[in-house]
Motif scaffolding. Structure first.
Motif, PDB file in Angstrom:
ATOM      1  N   ASP A   1       0.536  -1.052   0.205  1.00 54.28           N
ATOM      2  CA  ASP A   1      -0.224  -0.238   0.272  1.00 54.28           C
ATOM      3  C   ASP A   1       0.934   1.256  -0.110  1.00 54.28           C
ATOM      4  O   ASP A   1       0.435   2.627  -0.621  1.00 54.28           O
ATOM      5  CB  ASP A   1      -1.049   0.179   0.642  1.00 54.28           C
ATOM      6  CG  ASP A   1      -0.829  -0.363   1.937  1.00 54.28           C
ATOM      7  OD1 ASP A   1       0.659  -0.964   2.713  1.00 54.28           O
ATOM      8  OD2 ASP A   1      -1.056   0.317   3.467  1.00 54.28           O
ATOM      9  N   ARG A   2       1.735   1.490   0.410  1.00 54.30           N
ATOM     10  CA  ARG A   2       2.892   2.356   0.931  1.00 54.30           C
ATOM     11  C   ARG A   2       3.503   2.422  -0.933  1.00 54.30           C
ATOM     12  O   ARG A   2       3.392   3.973  -1.431  1.00 54.30           O
ATOM     13  CB  ARG A   2       4.223   1.915   2.151  1.00 54.30           C
ATOM     14  CG  ARG A   2       4.372   3.760   2.103  1.00 54.30           C
ATOM     15  CD  ARG A   2       4.155   4.595   2.704  1.00 54.30           C
ATOM     16  NE  ARG A   2       4.916   6.078   3.143  1.00 54.30           N
ATOM     17  CZ  ARG A   2       4.715   7.560   2.858  1.00 54.30           C
ATOM     18  NH1 ARG A   2       2.840   7.910   2.338  1.00 54.30           N
ATOM     19  NH2 ARG A   2       4.726   7.842   3.368  1.00 54.30           N
ATOM     20  N   THR A   3       3.712   1.505  -1.520  1.00 53.22           N
ATOM     21  CA  THR A   3       4.051   1.645  -3.092  1.00 53.22           C
ATOM     22  C   THR A   3       3.238   2.431  -3.690  1.00 53.22           C
ATOM     23  O   THR A   3       3.747   3.342  -4.096  1.00 53.22           O
ATOM     24  CB  THR A   3       4.922   0.225  -3.174  1.00 53.22           C
ATOM     25  OG1 THR A   3       5.475  -0.634  -1.920  1.00 53.22           O
ATOM     26  CG2 THR A   3       5.297   0.219  -4.898  1.00 53.22           C
ATOM     27  N   ASN A   4       2.133   1.973  -3.624  1.00 49.83           N
ATOM     28  CA  ASN A   4       1.134   2.072  -4.575  1.00 49.83           C
ATOM     29  C   ASN A   4       0.419   3.567  -3.789  1.00 49.83           C
ATOM     30  O   ASN A   4       0.527   4.368  -4.939  1.00 49.83           O
ATOM     31  CB  ASN A   4      -0.054   1.118  -4.217  1.00 49.83           C
ATOM     32  CG  ASN A   4       0.152   0.119  -4.915  1.00 49.83           C
ATOM     33  OD1 ASN A   4       0.865  -0.089  -5.215  1.00 49.83           O
ATOM     34  ND2 ASN A   4      -0.906  -0.683  -4.382  1.00 49.83           N
ATOM     35  N   GLN A   5       0.278   4.180  -2.496  1.00 45.43           N
ATOM     36  CA  GLN A   5       0.362   5.292  -2.471  1.00 45.43           C
ATOM     37  C   GLN A   5       1.406   6.489  -3.044  1.00 45.43           C
ATOM     38  O   GLN A   5       1.152   7.899  -3.706  1.00 45.43           O
ATOM     39  CB  GLN A   5       0.349   5.802  -0.690  1.00 45.43           C
ATOM     40  CG  GLN A   5      -0.180   7.028  -0.133  1.00 45.43           C
ATOM     41  CD  GLN A   5      -0.170   6.639   2.009  1.00 45.43           C
ATOM     42  OE1 GLN A   5       0.878   5.970   1.829  1.00 45.43           O
ATOM     43  NE2 GLN A   5      -1.322   7.173   1.946  1.00 45.43           N
ATOM     44  N   LYS A   6       3.074   6.139  -2.776  1.00 45.31           N
ATOM     45  CA  LYS A   6       4.034   6.994  -3.717  1.00 45.31           C
ATOM     46  C   LYS A   6       3.586   7.219  -4.856  1.00 45.31           C
ATOM     47  O   LYS A   6       3.945   8.442  -5.403  1.00 45.31           O
ATOM     48  CB  LYS A   6       5.181   6.241  -3.126  1.00 45.31           C
ATOM     49  CG  LYS A   6       5.635   6.483  -0.944  1.00 45.31           C
ATOM     50  CD  LYS A   6       5.334   7.735  -1.038  1.00 45.31           C
ATOM     51  CE  LYS A   6       6.193   8.371  -1.182  1.00 45.31           C
ATOM     52  NZ  LYS A   6       6.691   9.391  -0.117  1.00 45.31           N
ATOM     53  N   LEU A   7       3.522   6.142  -5.364  1.00 46.07           N
ATOM     54  CA  LEU A   7       3.352   5.927  -6.999  1.00 46.07           C
ATOM     55  C   LEU A   7       1.541   7.085  -7.455  1.00 46.07           C
ATOM     56  O   LEU A   7       1.966   7.784  -7.736  1.00 46.07           O
ATOM     57  CB  LEU A   7       2.813   4.310  -7.357  1.00 46.07           C
ATOM     58  CG  LEU A   7       3.928   3.614  -7.066  1.00 46.07           C
ATOM     59  CD1 LEU A   7       3.748   2.410  -7.937  1.00 46.07           C
ATOM     60  CD2 LEU A   7       5.264   4.554  -8.775  1.00 46.07           C
TER      61      LEU A   7
END
Length: 167
Positions: free
Chosen positions: A10-16
């Motif tokens: 979820d953090r990776t997706n959020q940063k993208l």
């Protein structure tokens, strides 16, 4: 539990997502400094997405790294007698691909670029006119490049996730 939730993607997706929002905002503003701020924010978020994905990989491989790097994951996997195919690809792209360009932009966003020494214009008779026009944003990628990096990073991460199987 979904693969995304299981490895804390979820953090990776959020940063993208944040990087995409920053690009949109940079494109929609006419104020030069606001656009620069948003483009820099996109660089930071794309770099953050890369770091978040490294953390995701660390969790996937059960390495218990809190701040993983290419090297730390590679070394931890070597201790187990294994290789992370994701790290192999990411390291290659960090040497001569879009990740190398992203990392360069991130470094340049951290520190002010070294100013070039102003030189007198040769064609003036008095040599008193000094040319000081240097774009302060010359190093900063435009939104087209940032969107391309976003697309490439998103596709790369999604491809890696699709290949991940229970470890």
């Amino acid at each position: 539990m979904s693969r995304v939730a299981r490895f804390h993607a979820d953090r990776t997706n959020q940063k993208l997502y944040f990087a995409r929002l920053a690009c949109q905002s940079a494109e929609q503003t006419e104020h030069m400094q606001h656009a620069q701020a948003q483009r820099e924010a996109a660089v930071f978020h794309l770099h953050g997405a890369l770091l978040a994905f490294l953390q995701e990989l660390s969790r996937y491989y059960r390495l218990n790294e809190t701040q993983p790097t290419f090297k730390s994951i590679e070394e931890a996997m070597a201790v187990k007698g294994q290789v992370s195919p994701e790290i192999v690809v990411l390291k290659q792209l960090a040497q001569d691909g879009f990740i190398a360009e992203l990392k360069r932009a991130y470094r340049l966003a951290q520190y002010a670029p070294e100013p070039s020494a102003p030189e007198p214009e040769n064609e003036t008779s008095s040599n008193l006119i000094i040319k000081v026009t240097q774009s302060p944003q010359a190093w900063l990628p435009d939104t087209h490049i940032l969107r391309e990096w976003h697309k490439e990073l998103t596709e790369l991460i999604e491809g890696f996730r699709n290949e991940m199987v229970e470890f």
